[in-house]
Design an enzyme around this catalytic site. Structure first.
Site, short mmCIF file in Angstrom:
data_model
loop_
_atom_site.label_atom_id
_atom_site.label_comp_id
_atom_site.label_asym_id
_atom_site.label_seq_id
_atom_site.Cartn_x
_atom_site.Cartn_y
_atom_site.Cartn_z
N GLU A 129 0.83 -1.22 0.00
CA GLU A 129 0.00 0.00 0.00
C GLU A 129 0.86 1.26 0.00
O GLU A 129 0.37 2.35 0.32
CB GLU A 129 -0.96 0.02 1.21
CG GLU A 129 -1.88 -1.18 1.35
CD GLU A 129 -2.91 -1.33 0.23
OE1 GLU A 129 -2.94 -0.49 -0.69
OE2 GLU A 129 -3.69 -2.30 0.30
N HIS A 176 -7.13 -3.15 9.79
CA HIS A 176 -8.32 -3.93 9.44
C HIS A 176 -9.24 -3.97 10.66
O HIS A 176 -9.33 -4.97 11.37
CB HIS A 176 -7.91 -5.33 8.99
CG HIS A 176 -7.17 -5.36 7.69
ND1 HIS A 176 -6.68 -6.53 7.12
CD2 HIS A 176 -6.85 -4.38 6.83
CE1 HIS A 176 -6.09 -6.24 5.96
NE2 HIS A 176 -6.17 -4.94 5.78
N GLU A 214 -17.77 11.78 22.58
CA GLU A 214 -16.45 12.32 22.23
C GLU A 214 -16.19 12.33 20.72
O GLU A 214 -15.31 13.06 20.25
CB GLU A 214 -15.34 11.51 22.92
CG GLU A 214 -15.26 10.10 22.40
CD GLU A 214 -14.03 9.33 22.87
OE1 GLU A 214 -14.17 8.13 23.10
OE2 GLU A 214 -12.95 9.92 22.99
N HIS A 262 -2.92 2.23 8.36
CA HIS A 262 -3.98 1.39 7.79
C HIS A 262 -4.20 0.18 8.68
O HIS A 262 -3.24 -0.54 8.98
CB HIS A 262 -3.58 0.95 6.38
CG HIS A 262 -4.47 -0.09 5.78
ND1 HIS A 262 -5.84 0.04 5.70
CD2 HIS A 262 -4.19 -1.31 5.22
CE1 HIS A 262 -6.35 -1.03 5.12
NE2 HIS A 262 -5.38 -1.86 4.82
N HIS A 321 -12.92 -3.71 3.85
CA HIS A 321 -11.47 -3.89 3.96
C HIS A 321 -10.88 -3.31 5.26
O HIS A 321 -10.22 -4.03 6.00
CB HIS A 321 -10.78 -3.27 2.73
CG HIS A 321 -9.32 -3.48 2.67
ND1 HIS A 321 -8.62 -3.66 1.50
CD2 HIS A 321 -8.37 -3.53 3.64
CE1 HIS A 321 -7.34 -3.84 1.75
NE2 HIS A 321 -7.16 -3.76 3.06
P1 13P Z 1 1.03 -5.47 3.05
O1 13P Z 1 1.45 -6.74 3.77
O2 13P Z 1 1.60 -5.38 1.68
O3 13P Z 1 1.32 -4.24 3.91
O4 13P Z 1 -0.55 -5.53 2.85
C1 13P Z 1 -1.43 -5.66 3.92
C2 13P Z 1 -2.73 -4.99 3.67
O5 13P Z 1 -3.46 -4.72 4.61
C3 13P Z 1 -3.13 -4.65 2.28
O6 13P Z 1 -4.22 -3.79 2.27
ZN ZN Z 2 -5.41 -3.88 4.15
#
Ligand code: 13P
Ligand code: ZN
Length: 277
Positions: A116, A142, A170, A140, A211
């Site tokens: 990413e 999940h 909050e 980023h 995602h």
């Molecule tokens: P990477 O292992 O390349 O960082 O990818 C993980 C991910 O969350 C892709 O969206």
């Molecule tokens: Zn991801």
């Protein structure tokens, strides 16, 4: 002092591990990047490799020419970062066109920066410009409950923002500008990076439907705190939606207007629409 002992590296490792412990980083899920200050670059320069080959970023970021970033490696597990940071993370340098990068430290067992990287750097480029260089972190994760909500709420900035705001007093104080939502796209490329960075012009958090989420911030605390606050709010919403078909009471648009006065923040009226039953 070794690179690993530097405060920004330690803070990076701690944040990655905190995210892992929250359950947001199954396998290699998620990635993190930090834009170094000039002072931090100077403090590590004599410890860096000088023979790495240049690789294309996969996006053009002239606004970041010559900058250095600490990034997680692609395929590396957040779970392992605290145990073996030098194998899981890398310090990269961008060339003076903002087209290529090379590894200057880390990924000692081989590997490349996160897939990413285009999204991270396109976001950094926007945030550097719109915050006058203050924002340095792109994260980023999940986040389970935010992902769950992206299956049942319309993929719309106003609706996501309003529903998340209602779940914790909050929230409007922590993200008064709201959250952006982009529909499902193929991850790991320039296209999703461009769409995300357009949203980063006005938001500090952007949800990737089905995602996860991207957050931007000035410090590790603020960026982690933003991700944590939004995901906590999403968790409450998942619980509320699981308990009853509708809420009996909630924070109303006028309550939000009062909150804005009390906390001296401005809350855009587009999030305070009247709901139809
Ligand atoms: P990477 O292992 O390349 O960082 O990818 C993980 C991910 O969350 C892709 O969206
Ligand atoms: Zn991801």
């Amino acid at each position: 002092m070794r690179v690993l002992e530097r405060r920004f590296v330690q803070d990076f490792i701690r944040m990655a591990n905190d995210g892992y412990e929250q359950g947001w980083h199954e396998r290699n899920g998620g990635n993190l990047s930090y834009r170094l200050t000039d002072h931090e670059v100077d403090s590590v320069k004599d410890r860096l490799l000088d023979h790495g080959e240049w690789h294309p970023i996969g996006a053009s970021v002239p606004g970041l020419a010559g900058e250095y970033f600490l990034v997680t490696g692609t395929g590396k597990y957040f779970r392992n970062i605290i145990m073996d940071p030098e194998a899981c993370i890398a310090l990269i340098e961008l060339d003076d066109a903002g087209e290529n990068y090379r590894i200057r430290w880390g990924l000692v067992d081989g590997g490349l920066p996160t897939s990413e990287l285009p999204t991270h750097l396109l976001n950094h480029e926007v945030k550097k410009r719109v915050t006058n260089g203050k924002h340095r972190i792109i994260y980023h994760a999940h986040t389970t409950n935010v992902i769950a909500l992206s299956f049942v709420l319309p993929l719309n900035d106003e609706i996501f923002t309003r529903e998340l705001w209602e779940m914790a007093t909050e929230c409007p104080v922590v993200f008064p500008e709201g959250v952006g939502v982009i529909p499902w796209m193929v991850p790991g490329g320039k296209e999703i990076g461009i769409e995300t960075s357009k949203m980063m012009e006005k938001y500090n958090a952007v949800i990737w439907a089905h995602h996860g989420m991207f957050c931007s911030g000035e410090t590790f605390d603020l960026t982690f705190g933003l991700m944590h606050t939004i995901e906590k709010s999403a968790e409450i919403l998942v619980k509320v939606m699981s308990m009853a078909p509708r809420k009996l009471q909630t924070i109303t648009p006028d309550n939000f207007r009062d909150l804005a006065v009390g906390f001296n923040i401005s809350l855009p009226e587009r999030f305070l629409y009247e709901k139809k039953d």
